[in-house]
Motif scaffolding. Structure first.
Motif, PDB file in Angstrom:
ATOM      1  N   VAL A  20      -5.726   3.507   6.487  1.00 54.10           N
ATOM      2  CA  VAL A  20      -6.132   2.237   7.096  1.00 54.10           C
ATOM      3  C   VAL A  20      -5.939   2.290   8.610  1.00 54.10           C
ATOM      4  O   VAL A  20      -6.796   1.836   9.383  1.00 54.10           O
ATOM      5  CB  VAL A  20      -5.339   1.072   6.476  1.00 54.10           C
ATOM      6  CG1 VAL A  20      -5.571  -0.215   7.264  1.00 54.10           C
ATOM      7  CG2 VAL A  20      -5.727   0.873   5.021  1.00 54.10           C
ATOM      8  N   ARG A  21      -4.822   2.855   9.047  1.00 51.99           N
ATOM      9  CA  ARG A  21      -4.582   2.984  10.493  1.00 51.99           C
ATOM     10  C   ARG A  21      -5.664   3.842  11.135  1.00 51.99           C
ATOM     11  O   ARG A  21      -6.186   3.515  12.209  1.00 51.99           O
ATOM     12  CB  ARG A  21      -3.202   3.603  10.739  1.00 51.99           C
ATOM     13  CG  ARG A  21      -2.019   2.706  10.418  1.00 51.99           C
ATOM     14  CD  ARG A  21      -0.764   3.242  11.102  1.00 51.99           C
ATOM     15  NE  ARG A  21       0.423   2.476  10.719  1.00 51.99           N
ATOM     16  CZ  ARG A  21       1.331   2.899   9.864  1.00 51.99           C
ATOM     17  NH1 ARG A  21       1.206   4.082   9.280  1.00 51.99           N
ATOM     18  NH2 ARG A  21       2.387   2.145   9.572  1.00 51.99           N
ATOM     19  N   LEU A  39       0.839  -1.197   0.000  1.00 53.61           N
ATOM     20  CA  LEU A  39       0.000   0.000   0.000  1.00 53.61           C
ATOM     21  C   LEU A  39       0.872   1.243   0.000  1.00 53.61           C
ATOM     22  O   LEU A  39       1.990   1.239   0.521  1.00 53.61           O
ATOM     23  CB  LEU A  39      -0.915   0.009   1.234  1.00 53.61           C
ATOM     24  CG  LEU A  39      -1.760  -1.239   1.487  1.00 53.61           C
ATOM     25  CD1 LEU A  39      -2.629  -1.027   2.721  1.00 53.61           C
ATOM     26  CD2 LEU A  39      -2.612  -1.568   0.282  1.00 53.61           C
ATOM     27  N   SER A  40       0.329   2.314  -0.544  1.00 53.21           N
ATOM     28  CA  SER A  40       1.054   3.589  -0.496  1.00 53.21           C
ATOM     29  C   SER A  40       1.066   4.107   0.947  1.00 53.21           C
ATOM     30  O   SER A  40       0.283   3.658   1.802  1.00 53.21           O
ATOM     31  CB  SER A  40       0.365   4.612  -1.400  1.00 53.21           C
ATOM     32  OG  SER A  40      -0.912   4.949  -0.871  1.00 53.21           O
ATOM     33  N   GLU A  41       1.926   5.063   1.213  1.00 50.93           N
ATOM     34  CA  GLU A  41       2.015   5.621   2.564  1.00 50.93           C
ATOM     35  C   GLU A  41       0.695   6.277   2.959  1.00 50.93           C
ATOM     36  O   GLU A  41       0.223   6.124   4.098  1.00 50.93           O
ATOM     37  CB  GLU A  41       3.158   6.639   2.627  1.00 50.93           C
ATOM     38  CG  GLU A  41       3.392   7.200   4.026  1.00 50.93           C
ATOM     39  CD  GLU A  41       4.608   8.097   4.095  1.00 50.93           C
ATOM     40  OE1 GLU A  41       4.759   8.803   5.104  1.00 50.93           O
ATOM     41  OE2 GLU A  41       5.409   8.102   3.132  1.00 50.93           O
ATOM     42  N   THR A  49      -7.185  -6.451  11.632  1.00 45.58           N
ATOM     43  CA  THR A  49      -8.610  -6.697  11.484  1.00 45.58           C
ATOM     44  C   THR A  49      -9.174  -5.968  10.264  1.00 45.58           C
ATOM     45  O   THR A  49      -9.991  -6.502   9.519  1.00 45.58           O
ATOM     46  CB  THR A  49      -9.368  -6.244  12.744  1.00 45.58           C
ATOM     47  OG1 THR A  49      -8.880  -6.983  13.866  1.00 45.58           O
ATOM     48  CG2 THR A  49     -10.863  -6.481  12.618  1.00 45.58           C
ATOM     49  N   VAL A  50      -8.709  -4.733  10.044  1.00 48.40           N
ATOM     50  CA  VAL A  50      -9.156  -3.988   8.864  1.00 48.40           C
ATOM     51  C   VAL A  50      -8.769  -4.732   7.603  1.00 48.40           C
ATOM     52  O   VAL A  50      -9.586  -4.863   6.680  1.00 48.40           O
ATOM     53  CB  VAL A  50      -8.545  -2.575   8.860  1.00 48.40           C
ATOM     54  CG1 VAL A  50      -8.898  -1.845   7.551  1.00 48.40           C
ATOM     55  CG2 VAL A  50      -9.043  -1.768  10.048  1.00 48.40           C
ATOM     56  N   SER A  63     -10.563   4.565  14.513  1.00 49.06           N
ATOM     57  CA  SER A  63     -11.926   5.086  14.639  1.00 49.06           C
ATOM     58  C   SER A  63     -12.931   3.990  14.977  1.00 49.06           C
ATOM     59  O   SER A  63     -13.980   4.259  15.556  1.00 49.06           O
ATOM     60  CB  SER A  63     -12.347   5.783  13.347  1.00 49.06           C
ATOM     61  OG  SER A  63     -12.478   4.850  12.276  1.00 49.06           O
ATOM     62  N   ARG A  64     -12.601   2.737  14.625  1.00 47.59           N
ATOM     63  CA  ARG A  64     -13.508   1.629  14.891  1.00 47.59           C
ATOM     64  C   ARG A  64     -13.063   0.802  16.102  1.00 47.59           C
ATOM     65  O   ARG A  64     -13.721  -0.171  16.452  1.00 47.59           O
ATOM     66  CB  ARG A  64     -13.599   0.709  13.654  1.00 47.59           C
ATOM     67  CG  ARG A  64     -14.153   1.361  12.398  1.00 47.59           C
ATOM     68  CD  ARG A  64     -15.607   1.810  12.583  1.00 47.59           C
ATOM     69  NE  ARG A  64     -16.191   2.235  11.322  1.00 47.59           N
ATOM     70  CZ  ARG A  64     -16.150   3.474  10.877  1.00 47.59           C
ATOM     71  NH1 ARG A  64     -15.529   4.408  11.589  1.00 47.59           N
ATOM     72  NH2 ARG A  64     -16.699   3.789   9.713  1.00 47.59           N
TER      73      ARG A  64
END
Length: 254
Positions: free
Chosen positions: A240-241, A232-234, A253-254, A246-247
């Motif tokens: 994603v982090r 993934l790109s930075e 898990t994401v 937020s969840r």
């Protein structure tokens, strides 16, 4: 698979119950003894520099002496509940080999990963030290998930190397801390309220549904897991982090 406990209790140090996770792993390991056991794990450690194999093997012996759970035999036949019988001493499963190139080393690792463990005959951890030429070695650690998980393996490797360093330079390396007995963890598990835990998980998972990642297989025969890498790109990694935070879940898990 034969279960042959000692004629008396002289070889047995302790008899422990299985954790819930171990019970599940044992069930799957015994389900089809003719297929490859997908709960056989493997770690490869590349070593560069001068190495004294005999001292590394002795360090492995010290590792088994320190950790009782590495000396466990998993018994289930003619028992109401499976148990792990911890032996006072087990021989280290240690082999040495040579590999002329990376392909030969990979073939040695693959063959070791495919060899099933006899769960009644510890140790369920074996070492193969492969000489790669010059001052290069590959240490293959193969274990069953019943005795080690992914979080524990780096700790075990670090401790093995610390014990090795201490043998090379006595007094120059700080002694390792005392080992917390595995039976303490099992006692803590036994003290938990299972009904309360089950209720908490039912509430946490209410409304959750499984995610289908691949077509349903026509066969139930287990197959070895495969690793797929997606870069993934930075910016996307940061997103994603943030989604995970937020969840209230991990990036995994994401």
């Amino acid at each position: 698979m034969s279960e042959q406990p000692a004629d008396d209790g002289s070889l047995v140090e302790d008899v422990l119950p299985l954790s819930p996770l171990q019970q599940g792993l044992l069930f799957h390991a015994l389900f089809d003894e003719g297929a490859q056991d997908v709960y056989t794990m493997q770690t490869l450690v590349e070593i560069e520099g001068r190495l004294r194999p005999e001292e590394l093997r002795t360090a492995a012996e010290e590792l088994f002496a320190r950790h009782a759970n590495l000396r466990g035999a998993f018994l289930h036949e003619d028992l109401d509940e499976p148990v792990q019988a911890v032996l006072k001493q087990v021989p280290v499963d240690w082999k040495e080999a040579e590999a002329g190139d990376a392909a030969e080393a990979a073939a040695l690792a693959a063959a070791d990963a495919a060899a099933r463990f006899d769960l009644t005959d510890p140790p369920l951890l074996r070492f193969t030290l492969v000489a790669r030429g010059g001052d290069r070695h590959l240490l293959i650690l193969t274990n069953h998930h019943l005795v080690l998980d992914g979080w524990s393996v780096p700790l075990l490797v670090r401790e093995l190397l610390q014990l090795y360093a201490a043998r090379l330079a006595p007094g120059a390396v700080a002694p390792l801390p005392a080992v917390r007995p595995y039976r303490d963890f099992l006692a803590w598990l036994a003290s938990r309220d299972r009904d309360t835990s089950a209720r908490a998980w039912r509430e946490a998972l209410a409304g959750a549904a499984p995610t289908l990642l691949a077509p349903v297989a026509a066969s139930v025969v287990p197959v070895p897991p495969e690793l797929h890498t997606l870069r993934l790109s930075e910016d996307l990694t940061d997103a994603v982090r943030e989604l995970g935070r937020s969840r209230g879940v991990t990036v995994n898990t994401v």
